[in-house]
Scaffold this active site. Sequence first.
Site, PDB file in Angstrom:
ATOM      1  N   THR A 176      18.990 -33.446 -41.667  1.00  0.00           N
ATOM      2  CA  THR A 176      18.998 -34.925 -41.580  1.00  0.00           C
ATOM      3  C   THR A 176      17.838 -35.705 -42.401  1.00  0.00           C
ATOM      4  OG1 THR A 176      19.306 -35.020 -39.317  1.00  0.00           O
ATOM      5  CG2 THR A 176      18.018 -37.062 -39.860  1.00  0.00           C
ATOM      6  N   ARG A 204      30.266 -34.137 -30.729  1.00  0.00           N
ATOM      7  CA  ARG A 204      28.704 -34.115 -30.233  1.00  0.00           C
ATOM      8  C   ARG A 204      28.078 -35.288 -31.207  1.00  0.00           C
ATOM      9  NH1 ARG A 204      23.901 -33.253 -33.403  1.00  0.00           N
ATOM     10  NH2 ARG A 204      22.138 -32.696 -31.853  1.00  0.00           N
ATOM     11  N   VAL A 205      27.055 -35.938 -30.601  1.00  0.00           N
ATOM     12  CA  VAL A 205      26.487 -36.927 -31.644  1.00  0.00           C
ATOM     13  C   VAL A 205      24.979 -36.710 -31.182  1.00  0.00           C
ATOM     14  CG1 VAL A 205      25.797 -39.372 -31.719  1.00  0.00           C
ATOM     15  CG2 VAL A 205      28.123 -38.655 -31.645  1.00  0.00           C
ATOM     16  N   ASP A 207      20.443 -37.430 -31.919  1.00  0.00           N
ATOM     17  CA  ASP A 207      19.578 -38.525 -31.673  1.00  0.00           C
ATOM     18  C   ASP A 207      19.742 -39.487 -32.940  1.00  0.00           C
ATOM     19  OD1 ASP A 207      18.502 -36.408 -33.048  1.00  0.00           O
ATOM     20  OD2 ASP A 207      17.052 -37.625 -33.801  1.00  0.00           O
ATOM     21  N   THR A 227      13.561 -36.232 -36.803  1.00  0.00           N
ATOM     22  CA  THR A 227      14.344 -35.180 -37.369  1.00  0.00           C
ATOM     23  C   THR A 227      14.049 -33.891 -36.500  1.00  0.00           C
ATOM     24  OG1 THR A 227      15.207 -33.723 -39.123  1.00  0.00           O
ATOM     25  CG2 THR A 227      12.988 -34.318 -39.255  1.00  0.00           C
ATOM     26  N   GLY A 228      15.128 -33.269 -36.071  1.00  0.00           N
ATOM     27  CA  GLY A 228      14.769 -32.193 -35.167  1.00  0.00           C
ATOM     28  C   GLY A 228      15.852 -31.912 -34.280  1.00  0.00           C
ATOM     29  N   GLY A 230      18.116 -32.717 -31.744  1.00  0.00           N
ATOM     30  CA  GLY A 230      18.521 -33.985 -31.238  1.00  0.00           C
ATOM     31  C   GLY A 230      18.521 -34.032 -29.818  1.00  0.00           C
TER      32      GLY A 230
HETATM   33  N1  ASP Z   1      18.442 -34.649 -35.298  1.00  0.00           N
HETATM   34  C1  ASP Z   1      19.767 -34.290 -35.951  1.00  0.00           C
HETATM   35  C2  ASP Z   1      20.596 -34.232 -34.787  1.00  0.00           C
HETATM   36  O1  ASP Z   1      20.372 -33.540 -33.902  1.00  0.00           O
HETATM   37  C3  ASP Z   1      19.529 -33.259 -36.624  1.00  0.00           C
HETATM   38  C4  ASP Z   1      18.450 -32.809 -37.687  1.00  0.00           C
HETATM   39  O2  ASP Z   1      17.339 -33.626 -37.602  1.00  0.00           O
HETATM   40  O3  ASP Z   1      18.500 -31.894 -38.302  1.00  0.00           O
HETATM   41  O4  ASP Z   1      21.837 -34.302 -34.869  1.00  0.00           O
END
Ligand code: ASP
Length: 309
Positions: A176, A204-205, A207, A227-228, A230
């Site tokens: 992200t 799938r969606v 955050d 980021t992280g 989700g």
């Molecule tokens: N937060 C993003 C998601 O879950 C992925 C990411 O930040 O790497 O889609």
Amino acid sequence: MYNFGIAIHGGAGTILKSKMTPEKERAYKDALSIALEAGYARLSSNGTALQAVEDAIEQLENSPLFNAGKGAVFNAVGQHEMDASIMDGKSLHAGAIAAVRNLKNPIKLAHKVLLHSDHVLLIGDGARQFASAFDIEFESDQYFHDELRYQQWQKIKGSENFQLDHAREDKKYLGTVGAVALDQHGNLAAGTSTGGMTNKKFGRVGDSPIIGAGNYANNNTCAISCTGSGEFLMRASTAYDISCRMEYKGLSLEDAAREAVMDRLTQIGGDGGIIGIDRQGNITMPFNCEGMYRASKNQQQTVIKIYKE
Ligand code: ASP
């Protein structure tokens, strides 16, 4: 004039110095620097925080190094479905898109939703139809093909596993991109863009396009991009949580972000990080995992970092 500035991220996760070559590290830092300067140039020439956020994210989306735009991960059927959002801290207007394919710059379509739609979040084919009224660029599937992402997918293709970018193979991890900015007029904005998780299925969606979860901006408090993992960021409403801690508890941006990421998100088992800026131009970039591609710039200093200090 406000103490304008910008912060950006290119994802968080298991980013270890021991796994990085000097060339790779240089490439990531160069890509971060290009995006940072694009956003900062907009702010220095009296542009809006919203436009600076779009400019910075456009550059990150154009780099194959990050999981957004070119470089977006493969889903379970070998496609790239992208999510993005942008929010204006002055009006509290927001625009977001989810599960859209072939968009060169998802952040631009999210910005069009903010500007030209009565809605906040458009998905899939409907979002594509909405895009046709504007000068929005689409690219072929081939444009999004990246060998590294393809190999990441091959390893878990056909399984029930899904994986965030920058992941250890035994762990589900992160990618992200995002940007937050304060402009010369004291307006805040936040934007986030992602390809989501490798091998994701069922539409799938995460955050990133969810206002309050992966993205939030409010001139009374702060602008945040996350980021992280989700699913955890959504359940913790992390971006809004930081804003609320400032608004209701009177905390500083730094304290609010530390509590939301290091305490709340960690307690429920989520991994990741955030970038945030407040109306005074204070910037914070905490994360609870090994590393986060991140950078910030204001009139006082420029910071570009990857690992934990
Ligand atoms: N937060 C993003 C998601 O879950 C992925 C990411 O930040 O790497 O889609």
